[in-house]
Design a protein around this motif. Structure first.
Motif, PDB file in Angstrom:
ATOM      1  N   UNK A 248      38.640  -1.501  69.896  1.00 54.86           N
ATOM      2  CA  UNK A 248      38.392  -1.984  68.537  1.00 54.86           C
ATOM      3  C   UNK A 248      38.227  -0.826  67.566  1.00 54.86           C
ATOM      4  N   UNK A 249      37.567   0.234  67.998  1.00 52.56           N
ATOM      5  CA  UNK A 249      37.429   1.418  67.154  1.00 52.56           C
ATOM      6  C   UNK A 249      38.779   2.051  66.881  1.00 52.56           C
ATOM      7  N   UNK A 250      39.622   2.130  67.892  1.00 53.70           N
ATOM      8  CA  UNK A 250      40.953   2.720  67.721  1.00 53.70           C
ATOM      9  C   UNK A 250      41.819   1.882  66.784  1.00 53.70           C
ATOM     10  N   UNK A 251      41.864   0.572  67.014  1.00 56.45           N
ATOM     11  CA  UNK A 251      42.708  -0.294  66.198  1.00 56.45           C
ATOM     12  C   UNK A 251      42.223  -0.362  64.755  1.00 56.45           C
ATOM     13  N   UNK A 252      40.925  -0.406  64.547  1.00 61.20           N
ATOM     14  CA  UNK A 252      40.402  -0.427  63.177  1.00 61.20           C
ATOM     15  C   UNK A 252      40.675   0.894  62.462  1.00 61.20           C
ATOM     16  N   UNK A 253      40.628   1.997  63.190  1.00 67.46           N
ATOM     17  CA  UNK A 253      40.974   3.293  62.590  1.00 67.46           C
ATOM     18  C   UNK A 253      42.413   3.282  62.086  1.00 67.46           C
ATOM     19  N   UNK A 254      43.330   2.830  62.926  1.00 66.73           N
ATOM     20  CA  UNK A 254      44.739   2.795  62.534  1.00 66.73           C
ATOM     21  C   UNK A 254      44.971   1.788  61.413  1.00 66.73           C
ATOM     22  N   UNK A 255      44.390   0.596  61.523  1.00 70.61           N
ATOM     23  CA  UNK A 255      44.641  -0.457  60.541  1.00 70.61           C
ATOM     24  C   UNK A 255      44.116  -0.066  59.162  1.00 70.61           C
TER      25      UNK A 255
END
Length: 341
Positions: A248-255
């Motif tokens: 979730x941290x990775x995807x929110x960073x990218x998004x």
């Protein structure tokens, strides 16, 4: 395993290496060195588990039944070794702990002063100001570390939680920095917040931190203290919420990075709202010129804003071209060829 990669102490050694080859060799040797250095810890734990504590000054109840398994090293040194071995062994452990503590506090203060205070809030801060910020944060982090050590019952729990936070928060940031070009500070902050909330929300039994997010499959476990006979109820999360928090941290960073990049570059948000200087100021002349951006493959030609190259770069490029100097000498009216004519 993945949480052991983005530790600050590792990158300090890598960045201080004299060459890339030496850094690679150091990394591979360190991997085998960690395995070798873990052997004494395993042997000490095995000795503590197989010892007949009735024949020692410790008492008939083993450390495991007293919930003192995390203290097995000082217990073995004190009760299973001669007095002089115990003296020097505990002294060495204390010295190593103090050395690690002060280096961690200094590392945390320097990272805060450089990576957060200067880059995010005060880009024009002087070196003297950064030094004073580091001095203040050393006292703040030292006080926080002291309070955590006094309020928590186990140092192992703190280490366990810090390892989880490195895996959940820092590892996705490292992936984005190395492999995803468009990530920026806004996405980094969003990923940090999402990862921290999801991980801390799952609770931590070692620190007696109750969860406020109950993931699927959670259960309540009854724990009885062998010495006091007190009954304690702990919430155990069966769901792999740590890996979920990392993703979730990775995807929110990218998004969020791509979202703010689109909002600023499309004009939906004005450039004056880029208060972190993460998108608009990335193409400004104060940071780097167009040639540097293209050569380092940071942005493409179609992404560049019309910026003016720095004068120092222009002059350096001029004086670095020998053919330019030769042509100027040949065309100069004061050159020997003109004098002969």
């Amino acid at each position: 395993i993945l949480g052991g990669i983005p530790w600050q102490v590792y990158f300090q050694r890598v960045l201080s290496a004299s060459s890339a080859t030496y850094a690679q060799v150091l990394s591979f040797l360190a991997a085998f060195g960690c395995i070798i250095m873990a052997i004494p810890s395993v042997l000490i734990g095995a000795i503590g588990a197989s010892t007949d504590w009735n024949q020692t000054t410790y008492g008939p109840i083993p450390p495991m039944q007293r919930d003192q398994s995390d203290m097995i090293l000082p217990i073995v040194l004190q009760h299973l070794c001669p007095a002089y071995i115990s003296f020097f062994g505990l002294g060495a452990v204390s010295a190593a702990v103090m050395s690690s503590a002060d280096s961690s506090i200094l590392s945390a203060s320097s990272m805060f002063a450089r990576n957060i205070y200067q880059l995010a809030f005060r880009q024009s801060a002087s070196d003297r100001e950064i030094v004073w910020v580091m001095r203040i944060t050393i006292f703040v982090f030292g006080a926080l570390a002291t309070a955590m050590a006094l309020l928590t019952g186990t140092v192992y729990g703190l280490w366990y939680l810090s390892s989880d936070l490195v895996y959940v928060i820092i590892f996705p940031q490292l992936l984005c920095v190395l492999f995803i070009r468009a990530t920026n500070t806004y996405g980094s902050v969003a990923g940090y917040i999402f990862g921290l909330i999801l991980r801390v929300g799952g609770g931590e039994p070692y620190l007696k931190l109750p969860p406020f997010i109950y993931y699927p499959g959670w259960t309540i476990e009854e724990k009885v203290h062998h010495v006091t006979k007190e009954v304690e109820y702990l919430v155990l999360q069966r769901f792999p919420f740590k890996t979920t928090s990392m993703l979730a941290s990775f995807l929110s960073n990218v998004a969020f990075s791509y979202l703010f990049k689109y909002l600023f570059e499309s004009g939906t948000l004005s450039a004056k709202y880029d208060f972190l200087d993460a998108v608009v100021a990335k193409h400004s002349a104060e940071i780097m010129d167009k040639t540097t951006l293209v050569n380092k493959n940071i942005i493409g030609l179609n992404e560049m804003a019309p910026v003016k190259p720095r004068l120092s770069v222009t002059l350096a490029a001029t004086f670095a071209r020998k053919e330019t100097l030769t042509e100027e000498e040949d065309s100069s009216p004061e050159s020997p060829s003109h004098e002969n004519e």
